[in-house]
Design a protein around this motif. Sequence first.
Motif, mmCIF file in Angstrom:
data_model
loop_
_atom_site.group_PDB
_atom_site.id
_atom_site.type_symbol
_atom_site.label_atom_id
_atom_site.label_comp_id
_atom_site.label_asym_id
_atom_site.label_seq_id
_atom_site.Cartn_x
_atom_site.Cartn_y
_atom_site.Cartn_z
ATOM 1 N N ASP A 3 -5.692 3.567 12.604
ATOM 2 C CA ASP A 3 -5.244 3.113 11.288
ATOM 3 C C ASP A 3 -5.095 4.288 10.337
ATOM 4 O OD1 ASP A 3 -5.448 0.380 11.980
ATOM 5 O OD2 ASP A 3 -7.579 0.377 11.512
ATOM 6 N N LEU A 4 -4.297 4.084 9.309
ATOM 7 C CA LEU A 4 -4.199 5.024 8.200
ATOM 8 C C LEU A 4 -4.807 4.300 6.998
ATOM 9 C CD1 LEU A 4 -3.058 7.788 7.271
ATOM 10 C CD2 LEU A 4 -1.044 6.525 6.471
ATOM 11 N N LEU A 5 -6.114 4.489 6.818
ATOM 12 C CA LEU A 5 -6.833 3.769 5.775
ATOM 13 C C LEU A 5 -7.786 4.702 5.036
ATOM 14 C CD1 LEU A 5 -7.767 0.529 7.754
ATOM 15 C CD2 LEU A 5 -5.997 0.770 6.003
ATOM 16 N N PHE A 13 -0.184 -1.766 4.147
ATOM 17 C CA PHE A 13 0.825 -2.509 4.890
ATOM 18 C C PHE A 13 0.268 -2.823 6.267
ATOM 19 C CE2 PHE A 13 3.444 -0.175 1.825
ATOM 20 C CZ PHE A 13 4.236 -1.201 1.342
ATOM 21 N N CYS A 14 0.401 -4.080 6.688
ATOM 22 C CA CYS A 14 -0.112 -4.517 7.980
ATOM 23 C C CYS A 14 1.001 -5.171 8.787
ATOM 24 C CB CYS A 14 -1.262 -5.501 7.788
ATOM 25 S SG CYS A 14 -1.938 -6.098 9.359
ATOM 26 N N GLY A 15 1.233 -4.632 9.978
ATOM 27 C CA GLY A 15 2.200 -5.216 10.892
ATOM 28 C C GLY A 15 1.501 -5.987 11.996
ATOM 29 N N THR A 16 2.276 -6.466 12.947
ATOM 30 C CA THR A 16 1.680 -7.151 14.085
ATOM 31 C C THR A 16 1.122 -6.136 15.074
ATOM 32 O OG1 THR A 16 3.880 -7.304 15.067
ATOM 33 C CG2 THR A 16 3.048 -9.259 13.946
ATOM 34 N N ARG A 56 1.061 10.273 7.705
ATOM 35 C CA ARG A 56 -0.248 10.501 7.076
ATOM 36 C C ARG A 56 -0.123 10.894 5.596
ATOM 37 N NH1 ARG A 56 -0.492 11.998 12.220
ATOM 38 N NH2 ARG A 56 -2.131 11.125 13.524
ATOM 39 N N ARG A 57 1.034 11.394 5.214
ATOM 40 C CA ARG A 57 1.284 11.748 3.807
ATOM 41 C C ARG A 57 1.290 10.520 2.900
ATOM 42 N NH1 ARG A 57 6.497 14.524 3.157
ATOM 43 N NH2 ARG A 57 5.764 14.655 1.027
ATOM 44 N N LEU A 58 1.440 9.341 3.476
ATOM 45 C CA LEU A 58 1.450 8.131 2.650
ATOM 46 C C LEU A 58 0.135 7.962 1.891
ATOM 47 C CD1 LEU A 58 3.269 5.624 5.026
ATOM 48 C CD2 LEU A 58 4.194 6.761 2.994
ATOM 49 N N LEU A 59 -0.955 8.474 2.444
ATOM 50 C CA LEU A 59 -2.239 8.398 1.727
ATOM 51 C C LEU A 59 -2.153 9.078 0.364
ATOM 52 C CD1 LEU A 59 -4.861 9.057 4.557
ATOM 53 C CD2 LEU A 59 -4.357 6.877 3.414
ATOM 54 N N ASP A 60 -1.333 10.128 0.258
ATOM 55 C CA ASP A 60 -1.156 10.824 -1.026
ATOM 56 C C ASP A 60 -0.577 9.903 -2.096
ATOM 57 O OD1 ASP A 60 -2.032 13.138 0.247
ATOM 58 O OD2 ASP A 60 0.003 13.894 0.593
ATOM 59 N N TYR A 61 0.093 8.842 -1.669
ATOM 60 C CA TYR A 61 0.719 7.899 -2.593
ATOM 61 C C TYR A 61 -0.039 6.583 -2.671
ATOM 62 C CZ TYR A 61 4.296 11.401 -1.969
ATOM 63 O OH TYR A 61 4.958 12.601 -1.902
ATOM 64 N N GLY A 62 -1.254 6.567 -2.122
ATOM 65 C CA GLY A 62 -2.083 5.363 -2.190
ATOM 66 C C GLY A 62 -1.661 4.280 -1.238
ATOM 67 N N ASP A 67 -2.358 -2.464 11.823
ATOM 68 C CA ASP A 67 -1.740 -3.555 12.571
ATOM 69 C C ASP A 67 -2.812 -4.551 12.986
ATOM 70 O OD1 ASP A 67 1.146 -2.860 12.916
ATOM 71 O OD2 ASP A 67 0.291 -1.069 13.855
ATOM 72 N N LEU A 68 -2.416 -5.793 13.169
ATOM 73 C CA LEU A 68 -3.341 -6.818 13.633
ATOM 74 C C LEU A 68 -3.716 -6.619 15.099
ATOM 75 C CD1 LEU A 68 -1.754 -10.024 12.053
ATOM 76 C CD2 LEU A 68 -3.756 -8.752 11.248
ATOM 77 N N ASN A 69 -2.782 -6.113 15.881
ATOM 78 C CA ASN A 69 -2.990 -5.906 17.315
ATOM 79 C C ASN A 69 -3.012 -4.402 17.562
ATOM 80 O OD1 ASN A 69 -2.611 -5.572 20.122
ATOM 81 N ND2 ASN A 69 -1.455 -7.477 20.280
#
Length: 175
Positions: A3-5, A13-16, A56-62, A67-69
């Motif tokens: 995960d990227l959390l 954002f959560c996908g399948t 991983r740069r998305l963390l810089d933007y919060g 994914d669920l699976n």
Amino acid sequence: MIDLLAPELKIVFCGTAKGTISARTGSFYANPSNRFYRTLHETGLTPERIDPAEFRRLLDYGIGLTDLNQVESGMDRVLNEKHFDLQGFREKMLHFRPRLIAFTSLTAARIFFADRTIRCGLQDRAIGDIPVVALPSTSGANAHWTRDRDHWYQLRALICRAENPSWGEEQKATE
């Protein structure tokens, strides 16, 4: 792929599950036909278009991703429901406490809530006290993208509202 959390993100954002190309490259939403990163930029959630390899740069933007699976990859129709870790996802969200949770497909939202009637938009249910929105898939395979994509453009306002719950009341008071 992990995960990227991180704690207290603006949105997760959560996908399948990862698509085949994403699983192979180790990047989220890596299929060239997927509109995810382009849409993040077009909606103002990122000031630039991020390359899937640089997710991983998305963390810089919060912004976080999961994914669920976490076991399988591929199109939704080939995934086995026994591999959807709904309780694990819920626990992660309650632990990391994003301001808003966005399912990146109706399928993901319907699986999580066990409700096939869910439609796009802000849901009348939450995870704990975290608001949830269901979005149309950005996959190139989504034939309804043009009709439903406006829900992505509402995310910035929903994030603002989630960051300041009294925001809506303040807006009404000034009108």
